[in-house]
Design an enzyme around this catalytic site. Structure first.
Site, PDB file in Angstrom:
ATOM      1  N   GLU A 277       0.880  -1.171   0.000  1.00 12.94           N
ATOM      2  CA  GLU A 277       0.000   0.000   0.000  1.00 12.94           C
ATOM      3  C   GLU A 277       0.909   1.210   0.000  1.00 12.94           C
ATOM      4  OE1 GLU A 277      -1.670   3.157   1.877  1.00 12.94           O
ATOM      5  OE2 GLU A 277      -2.265   1.660   3.360  1.00 12.94           O
ATOM      6  N   CYS A 311      -2.092   8.433   3.784  1.00 17.47           N
ATOM      7  CA  CYS A 311      -1.870   8.155   2.354  1.00 17.47           C
ATOM      8  C   CYS A 311      -3.108   8.485   1.531  1.00 17.47           C
ATOM      9  CB  CYS A 311      -1.553   6.682   2.134  1.00 17.47           C
ATOM     10  SG  CYS A 311      -0.091   6.170   2.987  1.00 17.47           S
TER      11      CYS A 311
HETATM   12  C1  SIN Z   1      -2.904   5.245   5.363  1.00 17.84           C
HETATM   13  O1  SIN Z   1      -2.658   6.407   5.511  1.00 17.84           O
HETATM   14  O2  SIN Z   1      -2.104   4.515   4.795  1.00 17.84           O
HETATM   15  C2  SIN Z   1      -4.155   4.573   5.887  1.00 17.84           C
HETATM   16  C3  SIN Z   1      -5.303   5.442   6.099  1.00 17.84           C
HETATM   17  C4  SIN Z   1      -6.522   4.673   6.536  1.00 17.84           C
HETATM   18  O3  SIN Z   1      -6.521   3.442   6.633  1.00 17.84           O
HETATM   19  O4  SIN Z   1      -7.523   5.327   6.784  1.00 17.84           O
END
Ligand code: SIN
Length: 506
Positions: A277, A311
């Site tokens: 991810e 992210c």
């Molecule tokens: C992330 O920032 O990688 C995950 C964000 C989320 O799961 O809400």
């Protein structure tokens, strides 16, 4: 090489220093590594720093290659037993994890705010989010189904498929959700009968250690979940990727590191399964027929969640030219009247610091570049140095365009870049002009626009007329350079299992 010794209790001095934080259960505060059911410390230690205050929270055992090698071997042995546990047994461990997280919610949230800086309210929300993965996978564990497929060549043959665990999973997790990003990986590891070695981020290892402790209390066998803090990030990353006993790597982090890990995996002797991810550059589009207030509120929570350090944060905010100035002034009004920057433990604070000086520097440089190329600062645009070296004022920039680095870069900070657009075709083309595709958002009241834009956006996850997309039930992941595979949801099980086909009959 570290010489490990087993430690039965936490170093008293460290505990005293943070007694003021009043942990309801001091056992949650762990500072040594978890290897094969033993809490082990060594002479090599590293500090964990609170980003709000720059204070040392604790020192933590610094593991190296030798300890990782031992843990991977132990996990492999544990896997051979654990894969034979019944689905119902694994489900019960996961339900226990869920219950324990709820029971120790305050302490777990306190750890997150101490090592990550996010507000205590956000940390409590993260613990709920984290626990929801254990509950979700408790429900998935007894329902990992295969198929019966009729043979295409003979009525006397049947093909049966089974889902089987992989073996040892190497988990590499980021600091922005110190608990939830590990939960999203650890829960399916347990549900599917795998074992794991967790490399927590060195910025926030204590939430990971607390999860290891909870897993023990939940009844997980020794060696199934190992947690080894380390500052030797690059060397350990490579070591795990090349290790022959590791069957899968799951990583959440930057595209740059994700690509490096993929290359390193290819250097090992066995082909590994990968879940990656990686970075995003999420478009957030507000069409002229949108409910503007709803869109402003959606942007506030999506862009400024954890001071912009997720992210899936909105990164480029495209607003139709006819509502651009209305949208911009409403956004600025909410920020200037409702945001309080500061130490995450203070009840009135809504937004905390950035994780480190490098992050603040990156945000400053992106804002300066945009200003120099013609963007206007509607609010913020500077460091909040009076609060501490890692604070940056929530910022809105107008007049952002493709000539500026901020258009092409994942900001990972509290800056909303407003971009004006005229037509749907134009905005789709500009939104997709990036080599990453994690999340995207848009607001429109026209059903045809909703269907078309949801279809056209080149991302793995789309929020329509809402921005709170995160959910254990959603397949989380991206396309293009945002990664491989999906975590959470029932597809999360697929990424942690091999599909075996058994052909029965002549
Ligand atoms: C992330 O920032 O990688 C995950 C964000 C989320 O799961 O809400």
């Amino acid at each position: 090489m570290l010489r490990f010794r087993q430690s039965c209790s936490r170093p008293e001095t460290l505990f005293k220093r943070f007694a003021s934080s009043s942990f309801e259960n001091p056992e949650i505060f762990r500072s040594t590594a978890l290897v094969n059911g033993k809490w082990v410390s060594g002479d090599d230690q590293f500090p964990v720093i609170n980003p709000s205050t720059s204070e040392e929270v604790s020192t933590v055992t610094n593991c190296g290659v030798a300890e990782y090698n031992e843990a991977i071997g132990d996990a492999h042995k544990a896997f051979k037993m654990f894969k034979n546990t019944s689905p119902r047994e694994r489900s019960q461990i996961l339900y226990n994890m869920y219950d324990l997280m709820s029971e120790h919610k305050n302490d777990l949230a306190r750890l997150i705010t101490m090592e990550n800086g996010k507000t205590f309210a956000d940390s409590l929300a993260e613990i709920d989010y984290s626990a929801s993965y254990f509950k979700w996978f408790a429900e998935e564990a007894p329902r990992i189904y295969g198929h019966v497929i009729p043979s295409s060549s003979s009525l006397r043959k049947q093909i049966i498929t089974l889902r089987q665990p992989l073996g040892v999973v190497g988990i590499m997790a980021p600091w922005n959700f110190p608990s939830a990003m590990i939960a999203r990986k650890l829960a399916p590891v347990i549900a599917t009968g795998n074992a794991c070695v967790i490399k927590p981020p060195h910025e926030s290892p204590m939430s990971a250690l607390a999860l290891g402790w909870l897993a023990e209390q939940a009844g997980l066998s020794d060696g199934v979940c190992n947690v080894l803090p380390t500052t030797h990030t690059a060397a350990i990353g490579e070591y795990i990727c090349c290790h022959d006993l590791v069957r899968k790597i799951t990583f959440t982090g930057s595209t740059k590191v994700g690509k490096l890990l993929m290359k390193q995996c290819a250097n090992g002797n066995i082909i590994k399964r990968l879940s990656m991810e990686l970075g995003g550059n999420a478009p957030f589009i507000v069409f002229d027929d949108a409910d503007i207030e709803k869109a402003v509120n959606g942007l506030i929570s999506c862009k400024f969640r954890q001071s912009g350090q997720t992210c899936i944060c909105a990164n480029r905010i495209f607003v139709h030219e006819s509502i651009y100035s209305d949208f911009a002034s409403r956004l600025v009004a909410v920020i200037e009247s409702g945001f309080h920057l500061g130490d995450g433990f203070s009840p009135k604070v809504t937004h905390g610091p950035l994780i480190n000086e490098r992050a603040v520097q990156k945000v400053s440089e992106l804002v300066e570049d945009a200003k120099n190329k013609g963007a206007n600062v509607l609010t913020g645009g500077v460091r909040a140095s009076s609060l501490g070296p890692q604070f940056y004022h929530p910022t809105v920039l107008s007049g952002v365009d493709e000539t500026m680095s901020i258009f092409h870069t994942e900001v990972f900070g509290p800056v909303a870049s407003l971009i004006s657009f005229k037509t749907t075709e134009e905005v789709i083309e500009r939104a997709n002009k990036t080599n990453v595709g994690l999340a995207g958002y848009f607001y429109s009241s026209n059903i045809q626009t909703v269907l078309d834009v949801a279809n056209e956006l080149e991302v793995g996850m789309v929020g329509v007329n809402g921005s709170a997309i995160s959910d254990a039930a959603m397949p989380f992941g991206g396309i293009k350079n945002s990664g491989l595979g999906r975590e959470g949801s029932s597809w999360g099980v697929e990424d942690y299992t091999d599909l075996k086909s058994i052909v029965l009959g002549a």
